[in-house]
Design a protein around this motif. Structure first.
Motif, PDB file in Angstrom:
ATOM      1  N   VAL A 161      52.429 -10.170  -8.673  1.00 46.91           N
ATOM      2  CA  VAL A 161      52.413  -9.677  -7.300  1.00 46.91           C
ATOM      3  C   VAL A 161      50.999  -9.720  -6.730  1.00 46.91           C
ATOM      4  CG1 VAL A 161      52.804  -7.655  -5.845  1.00 46.91           C
ATOM      5  CG2 VAL A 161      54.475  -8.281  -7.587  1.00 46.91           C
ATOM      6  N   SER A 162      50.004  -9.443  -7.543  1.00 49.66           N
ATOM      7  CA  SER A 162      48.616  -9.512  -7.079  1.00 49.66           C
ATOM      8  C   SER A 162      48.257 -10.921  -6.632  1.00 49.66           C
ATOM      9  CB  SER A 162      47.664  -9.045  -8.177  1.00 49.66           C
ATOM     10  OG  SER A 162      47.886  -7.691  -8.499  1.00 49.66           O
ATOM     11  N   LEU A 163      48.671 -11.916  -7.409  1.00 49.62           N
ATOM     12  CA  LEU A 163      48.404 -13.308  -7.041  1.00 49.62           C
ATOM     13  C   LEU A 163      49.213 -13.728  -5.819  1.00 49.62           C
ATOM     14  CD1 LEU A 163      48.289 -14.919 -10.595  1.00 49.62           C
ATOM     15  CD2 LEU A 163      46.356 -14.553  -9.047  1.00 49.62           C
ATOM     16  N   ALA A 164      50.468 -13.302  -5.771  1.00 51.76           N
ATOM     17  CA  ALA A 164      51.306 -13.630  -4.610  1.00 51.76           C
ATOM     18  C   ALA A 164      50.756 -12.992  -3.343  1.00 51.76           C
ATOM     19  CB  ALA A 164      52.739 -13.167  -4.851  1.00 51.76           C
ATOM     20  N   GLY A 165      50.071 -11.869  -3.487  1.00 55.06           N
ATOM     21  CA  GLY A 165      49.480 -11.207  -2.334  1.00 55.06           C
ATOM     22  C   GLY A 165      48.401 -12.018  -1.655  1.00 55.06           C
ATOM     23  N   GLN A 166      47.867 -13.032  -2.343  1.00 54.72           N
ATOM     24  CA  GLN A 166      46.870 -13.902  -1.722  1.00 54.72           C
ATOM     25  C   GLN A 166      47.465 -14.686  -0.551  1.00 54.72           C
ATOM     26  OE1 GLN A 166      43.626 -13.746  -2.679  1.00 54.72           O
ATOM     27  NE2 GLN A 166      44.405 -12.113  -4.006  1.00 54.72           N
ATOM     28  N   ILE A 167      48.774 -14.930  -0.601  1.00 52.61           N
ATOM     29  CA  ILE A 167      49.442 -15.613   0.510  1.00 52.61           C
ATOM     30  C   ILE A 167      49.391 -14.738   1.757  1.00 52.61           C
ATOM     31  CG2 ILE A 167      51.578 -16.694   1.286  1.00 52.61           C
ATOM     32  CD1 ILE A 167      50.256 -18.056  -1.118  1.00 52.61           C
ATOM     33  N   GLN A 168      49.663 -13.444   1.572  1.00 55.32           N
ATOM     34  CA  GLN A 168      49.575 -12.503   2.687  1.00 55.32           C
ATOM     35  C   GLN A 168      48.147 -12.432   3.224  1.00 55.32           C
ATOM     36  OE1 GLN A 168      52.137 -10.211   4.134  1.00 55.32           O
ATOM     37  NE2 GLN A 168      50.479 -10.240   5.635  1.00 55.32           N
ATOM     38  N   PHE A 169      47.171 -12.492   2.328  1.00 57.45           N
ATOM     39  CA  PHE A 169      45.770 -12.442   2.747  1.00 57.45           C
ATOM     40  C   PHE A 169      45.425 -13.628   3.652  1.00 57.45           C
ATOM     41  CE2 PHE A 169      41.365 -13.842   2.002  1.00 57.45           C
ATOM     42  CZ  PHE A 169      40.678 -12.739   2.477  1.00 57.45           C
ATOM     43  N   VAL A 170      45.876 -14.812   3.256  1.00 57.96           N
ATOM     44  CA  VAL A 170      45.607 -16.010   4.069  1.00 57.96           C
ATOM     45  C   VAL A 170      46.297 -15.887   5.427  1.00 57.96           C
ATOM     46  CG1 VAL A 170      45.922 -18.503   4.231  1.00 57.96           C
ATOM     47  CG2 VAL A 170      45.288 -17.469   2.037  1.00 57.96           C
ATOM     48  N   LEU A 171      47.539 -15.420   5.424  1.00 55.69           N
ATOM     49  CA  LEU A 171      48.248 -15.231   6.690  1.00 55.69           C
ATOM     50  C   LEU A 171      47.511 -14.238   7.581  1.00 55.69           C
ATOM     51  CD1 LEU A 171      50.674 -15.535   8.583  1.00 55.69           C
ATOM     52  CD2 LEU A 171      51.831 -13.755   7.240  1.00 55.69           C
ATOM     53  N   ASN A 172      47.004 -13.167   6.984  1.00 57.57           N
ATOM     54  CA  ASN A 172      46.298 -12.150   7.765  1.00 57.57           C
ATOM     55  C   ASN A 172      45.072 -12.720   8.482  1.00 57.57           C
ATOM     56  OD1 ASN A 172      48.082 -10.109   7.167  1.00 57.57           O
ATOM     57  ND2 ASN A 172      46.874  -9.292   5.465  1.00 57.57           N
ATOM     58  N   LEU A 173      44.448 -13.733   7.890  1.00 59.05           N
ATOM     59  CA  LEU A 173      43.298 -14.363   8.544  1.00 59.05           C
ATOM     60  C   LEU A 173      43.708 -14.962   9.889  1.00 59.05           C
ATOM     61  CD1 LEU A 173      41.580 -16.173   5.530  1.00 59.05           C
ATOM     62  CD2 LEU A 173      40.956 -13.983   6.562  1.00 59.05           C
ATOM     63  N   PHE A 174      44.849 -15.636   9.904  1.00 58.97           N
ATOM     64  CA  PHE A 174      45.335 -16.227  11.150  1.00 58.97           C
ATOM     65  C   PHE A 174      45.816 -15.152  12.120  1.00 58.97           C
ATOM     66  CE2 PHE A 174      45.922 -19.669   8.032  1.00 58.97           C
ATOM     67  CZ  PHE A 174      45.304 -20.716   8.697  1.00 58.97           C
ATOM     68  N   VAL A 175      46.653 -14.248  11.613  1.00 57.56           N
ATOM     69  CA  VAL A 175      47.246 -13.208  12.457  1.00 57.56           C
ATOM     70  C   VAL A 175      46.173 -12.303  13.053  1.00 57.56           C
ATOM     71  CG1 VAL A 175      48.699 -11.151  12.417  1.00 57.56           C
ATOM     72  CG2 VAL A 175      49.477 -13.241  11.290  1.00 57.56           C
ATOM     73  N   SER A 176      45.226 -11.891  12.226  1.00 56.25           N
ATOM     74  CA  SER A 176      44.175 -10.996  12.703  1.00 56.25           C
ATOM     75  C   SER A 176      43.276 -11.685  13.720  1.00 56.25           C
ATOM     76  CB  SER A 176      43.333 -10.495  11.528  1.00 56.25           C
ATOM     77  OG  SER A 176      44.118  -9.756  10.623  1.00 56.25           O
ATOM     78  N   GLY A 177      42.977 -12.960  13.485  1.00 49.86           N
ATOM     79  CA  GLY A 177      42.145 -13.693  14.435  1.00 49.86           C
ATOM     80  C   GLY A 177      42.776 -13.751  15.813  1.00 49.86           C
ATOM     81  N   ILE A 178      44.067 -14.048  15.851  1.00 49.54           N
ATOM     82  CA  ILE A 178      44.771 -14.093  17.134  1.00 49.54           C
ATOM     83  C   ILE A 178      44.840 -12.700  17.755  1.00 49.54           C
ATOM     84  CG2 ILE A 178      47.012 -14.520  18.208  1.00 49.54           C
ATOM     85  CD1 ILE A 178      47.393 -16.754  16.110  1.00 49.54           C
ATOM     86  N   ALA A 179      45.139 -11.693  16.930  1.00 47.96           N
ATOM     87  CA  ALA A 179      45.251 -10.324  17.439  1.00 47.96           C
ATOM     88  C   ALA A 179      43.924  -9.827  18.004  1.00 47.96           C
ATOM     89  CB  ALA A 179      45.741  -9.395  16.331  1.00 47.96           C
ATOM     90  N   ILE A 180      42.820 -10.134  17.321  1.00 50.92           N
ATOM     91  CA  ILE A 180      41.500  -9.687  17.800  1.00 50.92           C
ATOM     92  C   ILE A 180      41.150 -10.360  19.125  1.00 50.92           C
ATOM     93  CG2 ILE A 180      39.024  -9.773  17.325  1.00 50.92           C
ATOM     94  CD1 ILE A 180      39.740  -9.413  14.348  1.00 50.92           C
ATOM     95  N   GLY A 181      41.353 -11.679  19.193  1.00 54.13           N
ATOM     96  CA  GLY A 181      41.086 -12.385  20.443  1.00 54.13           C
ATOM     97  C   GLY A 181      41.960 -11.883  21.573  1.00 54.13           C
TER      98      GLY A 181
END
Length: 238
Positions: free
Chosen positions: A66-86
């Motif tokens: 699950v810790s390794l699979a969580g890296q997928i969520q981390f990568v997604l958060n980079l995109f989602v957070s960037g759009i949300a911040i802008g």
């Protein structure tokens, strides 16, 4: 002359007191915004820590998968957070100018972008979970456990992308407390469901890794529905 100097000192003191009052008010406003946001990120960190602790009681393979699979969520958060911040920066500017129509025009753009990213990650997690896990692991057991988690948690990626736009809207239209409340309740719900579904409390079967994923999907769904209804109720969304 003496009276004039005294009057000047009073005016100077009044200006200083006014400046200090404005500074204190600004600090209070910043705290009202910063504290709920900090609490929200703290609660999110608690979810990851709780997942690690609970799955650690199952076995180390489940924890590592699950810790390794969580890296997928981390990568997604980079995109989602960037759009949300802008999106948040532009919403704050339009809100400050009392221009809700521009906010209504901006929201669909941010939503479509996050639906795109969230949808792509959801499809990848559903259709190619083993291939995604091989990016981070070589061990067959870790790949298998992580793939099972990704399949079960995939829908939460789409939910997350959409809900973050609505939460960003709430934060930047003077409803940061409501936004933090929604996120915090979702986090608490996630933790409670983790315990119930991972270990099989309250008559539920013990589902381990799959239980952790289902808890995340359910909590994200509640967060999305609540945020959407809050935006619609205030008539500031699309």
């Amino acid at each position: 002359m003496w009276q004039q100097k005294k009057a000047n000192r009073r005016m100077s003191g009044g200006a200083m007191n006014s400046g200090k009052w404005k500074e204190d008010e600004l600090i209070q406003q910043m705290l009202r915004i910063a504290v709920p946001i900090a609490l929200q990120f703290f609660m999110l960190a608690c979810v990851s820590a709780t997942d690690a602790v609970m799955l650690g009681f199952v076995d180390q393979t489940a924890l590592s998968s699950v810790s390794l699979a969580g890296q997928i969520q981390f990568v997604l958060n980079l995109f989602v957070s960037g759009i949300a911040i802008g999106c948040g920066i532009m919403i704050a500017q339009y809100w400050g100018k009392n221009d809700p129509k521009s906010i209504e025009q901006l929201m669909p753009v941010a939503l479509y972008a996050n639906v795109l990213f969230g949808g792509v990650f959801t499809l990848l997690a559903l259709l190619l979970p083993e291939q995604l896990m091989r990016i981070f692991a070589k061990d067959a057991a870790l790949i298998s456990g992580g793939a099972a988690y990704l399949r079960a948690v995939a829908l939460s990626y789409l939910f997350c992308g959409i809900s973050q736009v609505y939460l960003t809207l709430l934060k930047n239209t003077e409803r940061v407390l409501l936004s933090s409340k929604i996120s915090s309740v979702a986090v608490v719900l996630n933790i409670l469901l983790n315990a119930i579904l991972i270990f099989g409390f309250l008559g539920f079967p013990a589902m381990g890794i799959t239980g952790a994923a289902i808890a995340t999907v359910f909590a994200r769904a509640v967060e999305l529905i609540w945020a959407y209804l809050a935006v619609k109720q205030e008539r500031t969304g699309i």
